[in-house]
Design an enzyme around this catalytic site. Structure first.
Site, PDB file in Angstrom:
ATOM      1  N   ALA A   1       0.807  -1.218   0.000  1.00 32.74           N
ATOM      2  CA  ALA A   1       0.000   0.000   0.000  1.00 32.74           C
ATOM      3  C   ALA A   1       0.848   1.280   0.000  1.00 32.74           C
ATOM      4  CB  ALA A   1      -0.923  -0.009   1.204  1.00 32.74           C
TER       5      ALA A   1
ATOM      6  N   PHE B   1      -2.763   0.939   4.823  1.00 34.48           N
ATOM      7  CA  PHE B   1      -3.625   0.140   5.685  1.00 34.48           C
ATOM      8  C   PHE B   1      -3.373   0.461   7.150  1.00 34.48           C
ATOM      9  CE2 PHE B   1      -5.002  -4.199   7.166  1.00 34.48           C
ATOM     10  CZ  PHE B   1      -6.319  -4.043   6.772  1.00 34.48           C
TER      11      PHE B   1
ATOM     12  N   ILE C   1      -4.615  -3.431  -4.667  1.00 39.96           N
ATOM     13  CA  ILE C   1      -5.813  -3.804  -5.410  1.00 39.96           C
ATOM     14  C   ILE C   1      -6.267  -2.651  -6.300  1.00 39.96           C
ATOM     15  CG2 ILE C   1      -6.603  -5.462  -3.664  1.00 39.96           C
ATOM     16  CD1 ILE C   1      -8.349  -3.260  -2.453  1.00 39.96           C
ATOM     17  N   ASP C   2      -5.374  -1.641  -6.449  1.00 35.40           N
ATOM     18  CA  ASP C   2      -5.803  -0.398  -7.080  1.00 35.40           C
ATOM     19  C   ASP C   2      -5.520  -0.304  -8.580  1.00 35.40           C
ATOM     20  OD1 ASP C   2      -3.010   0.114  -7.164  1.00 35.40           O
ATOM     21  OD2 ASP C   2      -3.069   1.235  -5.278  1.00 35.40           O
TER      22      ASP C   2
ATOM     23  N   HIS D   1      -3.810  -9.979  -3.967  1.00 28.34           N
ATOM     24  CA  HIS D   1      -5.069  -9.731  -3.260  1.00 28.34           C
ATOM     25  C   HIS D   1      -6.163  -9.253  -4.202  1.00 28.34           C
ATOM     26  CE1 HIS D   1      -2.455  -9.151   0.600  1.00 28.34           C
ATOM     27  NE2 HIS D   1      -2.581 -10.406   0.251  1.00 28.34           N
TER      28      HIS D   1
ATOM     29  N   ASN E   1      11.046   1.311   2.604  1.00 27.54           N
ATOM     30  CA  ASN E   1       9.820   1.594   3.344  1.00 27.54           C
ATOM     31  C   ASN E   1      10.094   2.727   4.330  1.00 27.54           C
ATOM     32  OD1 ASN E   1       7.054   0.516   3.643  1.00 27.54           O
ATOM     33  ND2 ASN E   1       7.636   0.284   5.788  1.00 27.54           N
TER      34      ASN E   1
HETATM   35  P1  NAD Z   1       0.629  -1.464   5.046  1.00 26.78           P
HETATM   36  O1  NAD Z   1      -0.343  -0.327   5.144  1.00 26.78           O
HETATM   37  O2  NAD Z   1       0.616  -2.483   6.116  1.00 26.78           O
HETATM   38  O3  NAD Z   1       2.100  -0.873   4.974  1.00 26.78           O
HETATM   39  C1  NAD Z   1       2.418   0.204   4.128  1.00 26.78           C
HETATM   40  C2  NAD Z   1       3.826   0.659   4.498  1.00 26.78           C
HETATM   41  O4  NAD Z   1       4.212   1.653   3.553  1.00 26.78           O
HETATM   42  C3  NAD Z   1       3.930   1.289   5.882  1.00 26.78           C
HETATM   43  O5  NAD Z   1       4.922   0.620   6.632  1.00 26.78           O
HETATM   44  C4  NAD Z   1       4.313   2.756   5.612  1.00 26.78           C
HETATM   45  O6  NAD Z   1       5.266   3.244   6.520  1.00 26.78           O
HETATM   46  C5  NAD Z   1       4.908   2.693   4.224  1.00 26.78           C
HETATM   47  N1  NAD Z   1       4.690   3.902   3.414  1.00 26.78           N
HETATM   48  C6  NAD Z   1       3.531   4.568   3.204  1.00 26.78           C
HETATM   49  N2  NAD Z   1       3.728   5.574   2.332  1.00 26.78           N
HETATM   50  C7  NAD Z   1       5.040   5.586   2.022  1.00 26.78           C
HETATM   51  C8  NAD Z   1       5.859   6.388   1.175  1.00 26.78           C
HETATM   52  N3  NAD Z   1       5.367   7.392   0.474  1.00 26.78           N
HETATM   53  N4  NAD Z   1       7.198   6.106   1.103  1.00 26.78           N
HETATM   54  C9  NAD Z   1       7.739   5.079   1.833  1.00 26.78           C
HETATM   55  N5  NAD Z   1       7.007   4.271   2.619  1.00 26.78           N
HETATM   56  C10 NAD Z   1       5.672   4.515   2.714  1.00 26.78           C
HETATM   57  O7  NAD Z   1       0.448  -2.087   3.611  1.00 26.78           O
HETATM   58  P2  NAD Z   1       0.622  -3.563   3.084  1.00 26.78           P
HETATM   59  O8  NAD Z   1       1.833  -4.199   3.669  1.00 26.78           O
HETATM   60  O9  NAD Z   1       0.490  -3.465   1.608  1.00 26.78           O
HETATM   61  O10 NAD Z   1      -0.647  -4.337   3.678  1.00 26.78           O
HETATM   62  C11 NAD Z   1      -1.923  -3.758   3.534  1.00 26.78           C
HETATM   63  C12 NAD Z   1      -2.990  -4.663   2.952  1.00 26.78           C
HETATM   64  O11 NAD Z   1      -4.159  -3.877   2.625  1.00 26.78           O
HETATM   65  C13 NAD Z   1      -2.540  -5.290   1.664  1.00 26.78           C
HETATM   66  O12 NAD Z   1      -2.845  -6.615   1.781  1.00 26.78           O
HETATM   67  C14 NAD Z   1      -3.395  -4.644   0.561  1.00 26.78           C
HETATM   68  O13 NAD Z   1      -4.093  -5.644  -0.138  1.00 26.78           O
HETATM   69  C15 NAD Z   1      -4.449  -3.802   1.235  1.00 26.78           C
HETATM   70  N6  NAD Z   1      -4.439  -2.366   0.829  1.00 26.78           N
HETATM   71  C16 NAD Z   1      -4.282  -2.019  -0.487  1.00 26.78           C
HETATM   72  C17 NAD Z   1      -4.214  -0.679  -0.856  1.00 26.78           C
HETATM   73  C18 NAD Z   1      -4.051  -0.311  -2.315  1.00 26.78           C
HETATM   74  O14 NAD Z   1      -4.388  -1.101  -3.187  1.00 26.78           O
HETATM   75  N7  NAD Z   1      -3.506   0.871  -2.634  1.00 26.78           N
HETATM   76  C19 NAD Z   1      -4.303   0.310   0.119  1.00 26.78           C
HETATM   77  C20 NAD Z   1      -4.470  -0.077   1.456  1.00 26.78           C
HETATM   78  C21 NAD Z   1      -4.537  -1.426   1.804  1.00 26.78           C
END
Ligand code: NAD
Length: 250
Positions: A25, A36, A104-105, A122, A221
């Site tokens: 994400a 998330f 999922i975007d 996902h 990250n």
């Molecule tokens: P997560 O939210 O658990 O982790 C995201 C990580 O990205 C965090 O540790 C954060 O510190 C880091 N981060 C955020 N913005 C950043 C940036 N600009 N630069 C550097 N680091 C950054 O996400 P995950 O591990 O993908 O797990 C979340 C679950 O939720 C996934 O399974 C996913 O399917 C779903 N989800 C998807 C979306 C999407 O499709 N965009 C969004 C939210 C959640």
């Protein structure tokens, strides 16, 4: 980031023949989609509806579609950012062989990454599928019928339940995607984990699998992750600027 870190990442990319980009994400927050785990995001407003509940109850399905269409304006306004463009560019140049994403975007594909080399663990929230026969449905007519007459979508072909093409908690992971992700992981020599807290399994198993198989592991990250101890290089940096710089993409 100290220049030495940036140079190290550039050198590792230059020296690698097959790079897998594994994204979460965090790569999409710069496109305006909340991640998330950061507080206050759209995703922690609601208790997730798990798959069994969705299947068992019409009320749960109604609530799932109501939320979907509440969240949708944020998702459909989102455009790919520098991080997505950098990944797509590295794919076009042949450096990145596959993207494994938890997102999922659909933004990797929107940035130009080849669809058949983007492995969605996902699923995808930009369309729907029949859970029985797999028929694909677009969201616009579903939204019109749901918001207009309160109709829940069912499959025109088989009468099955139609759901966004995402994987819910409690739903089986897509086997073909898991196989493809494992194959990409086992054939890469550099695994680049980007924007994931690396706590959602089985997805978070791939970085460790790559490392055990002899690939170098880079974790990019903003915050530390539980897997940092396995990595050859950890960059706590903003994704768009970092990948954009090393891929020479704006
Ligand atoms: P997560 O939210 O658990 O982790 C995201 C990580 O990205 C965090 O540790 C954060 O510190 C880091 N981060 C955020 N913005 C950043 C940036 N600009 N630069 C550097 N680091 C950054 O996400 P995950 O591990 O993908 O797990 C979340 C679950 O939720 C996934 O399974 C996913 O399917 C779903 N989800 C998807 C979306 C999407 O499709 N965009 C969004 C939210 C959640």
């Amino acid at each position: 980031m100290p220049d030495a870190d940036l140079e190290r990442l550039s050198d590792m990319l230059a020296g690698a023949a097959r790079v897998v980009a594994f994204t979460g994400a965090g790569i999409s927050t710069e496109s305006g989609i909340p991640d998330f785990r950061s507080p206050g995001g759209i995703w922690d407003k609601f208790r997730p509806i798990d798959f069994r509940e969705f299947m068992a109850s019409e009320d749960a399905r109604r609530e799932a579609w109501r939320r979907k269409f509440e969240i949708d304006p944020t998702l459909s306004a989102a455009e790919p950012n520098r991080g997505h463009r950098a990944v797509a560019s590295l794919m076009r140049s042949g450096k990145v062989t596959a993207v494994i994403t938890q997102n999922i975007d659909g933004l990797h594909q929107a940035a130009g990454a080849e669809g058949d080399r983007v492995i969605e663990l996902h699923g995808n929230t930009t369309y729907a599928r029949c859970l029985n026969c797999g028929e694909r449905y677009e969201l616009v007519p579903i939204r019109e019928a749901f918001l207009g007459e309160g109709t829940l979508p069912t499959c025109k072909a088989c009468g099955g339940i139609v759901k966004t093409a995402t994987i819910s908690f409690g739903q089986a992971m897509p086997e073909a995607a898991l196989r493809a992700a494992e194959e990409a992981t086992l054939t890469c020599d550099l695994f680049l984990a980007v924007g994931s807290s690396l706590v959602v399994y089985p997805a978070a198993g791939f970085p460790v699998l790559a490392k055990r198989n002899g690939a170098a592991l880079v974790i990019l990250n903003r915050e530390p992750t539980d897997l940092d101890g396995h990595a050859d290089l950890v960059l706590n940096r903003k994704i768009g600027d970092t990948l954009g710089t090393v891929a020479n993409v704006n």
